[in-house]
Design a protein around this motif. Structure first.
Motif, PDB file in Angstrom:
ATOM      1  N   LEU A  53       0.863  -1.180   0.000  1.00  0.00           N
ATOM      2  CA  LEU A  53       0.000   0.000   0.000  1.00  0.00           C
ATOM      3  C   LEU A  53       0.899   1.228   0.000  1.00  0.00           C
ATOM      4  CD1 LEU A  53      -1.447  -2.211   2.011  1.00  0.00           C
ATOM      5  CD2 LEU A  53      -3.055  -0.368   2.285  1.00  0.00           C
ATOM      6  N   VAL A  54       0.594   2.171  -0.884  1.00  0.00           N
ATOM      7  CA  VAL A  54       1.337   3.422  -0.941  1.00  0.00           C
ATOM      8  C   VAL A  54       0.328   4.553  -1.032  1.00  0.00           C
ATOM      9  CG1 VAL A  54       3.017   4.803  -2.229  1.00  0.00           C
ATOM     10  CG2 VAL A  54       3.304   2.319  -2.081  1.00  0.00           C
ATOM     11  N   GLU A  59      -4.242   9.885  -2.723  1.00  0.00           N
ATOM     12  CA  GLU A  59      -4.352   8.730  -3.614  1.00  0.00           C
ATOM     13  C   GLU A  59      -3.653   7.521  -2.999  1.00  0.00           C
ATOM     14  OE1 GLU A  59      -3.078   9.629  -7.576  1.00  0.00           O
ATOM     15  OE2 GLU A  59      -4.224  11.503  -7.599  1.00  0.00           O
ATOM     16  N   LEU A  60      -4.397   6.441  -2.866  1.00  0.00           N
ATOM     17  CA  LEU A  60      -3.894   5.210  -2.277  1.00  0.00           C
ATOM     18  C   LEU A  60      -3.835   4.133  -3.352  1.00  0.00           C
ATOM     19  CD1 LEU A  60      -3.089   3.579   0.282  1.00  0.00           C
ATOM     20  CD2 LEU A  60      -5.524   3.058   0.564  1.00  0.00           C
ATOM     21  N   GLN A  61      -2.686   3.467  -3.458  1.00  0.00           N
ATOM     22  CA  GLN A  61      -2.500   2.373  -4.406  1.00  0.00           C
ATOM     23  C   GLN A  61      -2.289   1.081  -3.627  1.00  0.00           C
ATOM     24  OE1 GLN A  61      -2.554   2.817  -7.833  1.00  0.00           O
ATOM     25  NE2 GLN A  61      -3.085   4.933  -7.370  1.00  0.00           N
ATOM     26  N   LEU A  62      -3.010   0.032  -3.987  1.00  0.00           N
ATOM     27  CA  LEU A  62      -2.818  -1.295  -3.423  1.00  0.00           C
ATOM     28  C   LEU A  62      -2.364  -2.212  -4.547  1.00  0.00           C
ATOM     29  CD1 LEU A  62      -5.069  -0.033  -1.445  1.00  0.00           C
ATOM     30  CD2 LEU A  62      -5.541  -2.403  -0.905  1.00  0.00           C
ATOM     31  N   GLU A 109     -12.491   5.641  -1.464  1.00  0.00           N
ATOM     32  CA  GLU A 109     -13.379   5.083  -2.480  1.00  0.00           C
ATOM     33  C   GLU A 109     -12.553   4.578  -3.658  1.00  0.00           C
ATOM     34  OE1 GLU A 109     -16.497   7.143  -5.442  1.00  0.00           O
ATOM     35  OE2 GLU A 109     -16.886   7.487  -3.307  1.00  0.00           O
ATOM     36  N   ILE A 110     -12.870   3.387  -4.127  1.00  0.00           N
ATOM     37  CA  ILE A 110     -12.140   2.802  -5.247  1.00  0.00           C
ATOM     38  C   ILE A 110     -12.404   3.625  -6.514  1.00  0.00           C
ATOM     39  CG2 ILE A 110     -11.951   0.793  -6.759  1.00  0.00           C
ATOM     40  CD1 ILE A 110     -12.519  -0.974  -4.318  1.00  0.00           C
ATOM     41  N   GLN A 111     -11.313   4.016  -7.172  1.00  0.00           N
ATOM     42  CA  GLN A 111     -11.396   4.753  -8.430  1.00  0.00           C
ATOM     43  C   GLN A 111     -11.223   3.816  -9.625  1.00  0.00           C
ATOM     44  OE1 GLN A 111     -12.047   8.262  -8.415  1.00  0.00           O
ATOM     45  NE2 GLN A 111     -12.556   7.535  -6.380  1.00  0.00           N
ATOM     46  N   SER A 112     -10.339   2.831  -9.470  1.00  0.00           N
ATOM     47  CA  SER A 112     -10.129   1.861 -10.539  1.00  0.00           C
ATOM     48  C   SER A 112      -9.522   0.584  -9.965  1.00  0.00           C
ATOM     49  CB  SER A 112      -9.210   2.436 -11.630  1.00  0.00           C
ATOM     50  OG  SER A 112      -7.908   2.662 -11.119  1.00  0.00           O
ATOM     51  N   LEU A 137      -9.244   6.855  -3.834  1.00  0.00           N
ATOM     52  CA  LEU A 137      -9.157   8.258  -3.476  1.00  0.00           C
ATOM     53  C   LEU A 137      -9.701   8.375  -2.055  1.00  0.00           C
ATOM     54  CD1 LEU A 137      -8.462  11.104  -4.466  1.00  0.00           C
ATOM     55  CD2 LEU A 137     -10.845  11.308  -5.214  1.00  0.00           C
ATOM     56  N   CYS A 138      -8.888   8.918  -1.146  1.00  0.00           N
ATOM     57  CA  CYS A 138      -9.271   9.042   0.261  1.00  0.00           C
ATOM     58  C   CYS A 138      -9.538  10.503   0.590  1.00  0.00           C
ATOM     59  CB  CYS A 138      -8.171   8.492   1.166  1.00  0.00           C
ATOM     60  SG  CYS A 138      -7.806   6.740   0.881  1.00  0.00           S
TER      61      CYS A 138
END
Length: 185
Positions: A53-54, A59-62, A109-112, A137-138
Motif C-alpha cells: 500500500l502506498v 491517492e492510495l494504491q494497493l 473510495e475505489i477509483q479503478s 481516493l481518500c
C-alpha cells in the motif's frame, strides 16, 4: 523514510518493467518465459501473498501478488469450463476490491481496479500468479489506520499475506492471517 521507488510493488503484466529474476520457495523444476512487459516481484509461495500500500497525498494504491494456487487451487491453464469460470470470478473479485476494507473514517473510495493472471496467457506452462492493482481516493487520508483483509474467506488455500506500506509519512510491514486479518498502520 524510504521512497516509493524502493518498495517492491507487484505490477500488472501490462505495466512496463525492467528485466527481473525469479525467486521460488518450493522445489519444482520449471522454466519461466515472459515477455518484456511482465514483471514478477516477490516470491511465488504457496499459501502466501504479498500486498503493498502506498499513499501519496489522497491517492492510495494497493498492489497484490499471489501464487495462482492460493487463489483458484491450481496453477495450470484452465482446461474445463468450471476452471475457466473460477479464474474469471477470481479476476472479477480481485479487480473490484471485494477482498479488503479500509477504516471508514478515511473515506476511501475505489477509483479503478485491475486484475490479471498468468494462467490465461498464450504459451503459459505453469507456476503462475494472480495480480491485482487497486487505486483509491481518500477524502481524509490522515485518518487511514486499518486494513481488513477478507481475501482469506475467498481463497481457502491462502494462509498469510505479507503487507508493507508507506502511509502518512510512516512505513511499516506486518503479516495478516485468517485468524488475524486486520492490519493496523
Amino acid at each position: 523514510m524510504i521512497s516509493i521507488d524502493t518498495i517492491n510493488i507487484p505490477m500488472s503484466k501490462h505495466a512496463k518493467a525492467e528485466p527481473h529474476a525469479h525467486h521460488h520457495d518450493h522445489d519444482h523444476n520449471h522454466d519461466h518465459e515472459h515477455d518484456g512487459d511482465f514483471t514478477q516481484l516477490g516470491a511465488h509461495v504457496h499459501g502466501a501473498a504479498t500486498l503493498t500500500l502506498v499513499l501519496e497525498g489522497n491517492e492510495l494504491q494497493l498492489a497484490l501478488q499471489s501464487a495462482a494456487y492460493n487463489i483458484v487451487g491450481f496453477e495450470h491453464a484452465p482446461s474445463s469450463t468450471e476452471q475457466k469460470q473460477e479464474v474469471a470470478l477470481a479476476l472479477d473479485n480481485l479487480a473490484q476490491g471485494a477482498w479488503f476494507n479500509l477504516n471508514r473514517e478515511a473515506s476511501c473510495e475505489i477509483q479503478s481496479g485491475d486484475a490479471n493472471t498468468d494462467l490465461t496467457e498464450p504459451g503459459y506452462t505453469g507456476h503462475g500468479d494472480f495480480y491485482a492493482n487497486i487505486s483509491l481516493l481518500c477524502q481524509r487520508p490522515a485518518l487511514l489506520q486499518q486494513l481488513d483483509l477478507g481475501l482469506f474467506s475467498l481463497t481457502p488455500a491462502l494462509e498469510k499475506i505479507d503487507v508493507q506500506w508507506v502511509l502518512n509519512g510512516q512505513q511499516g510491514a506486518a503479516s495478516a492471517t485468517l485468524t488475524n486479518s486486520a492490519v493496523r498502520f
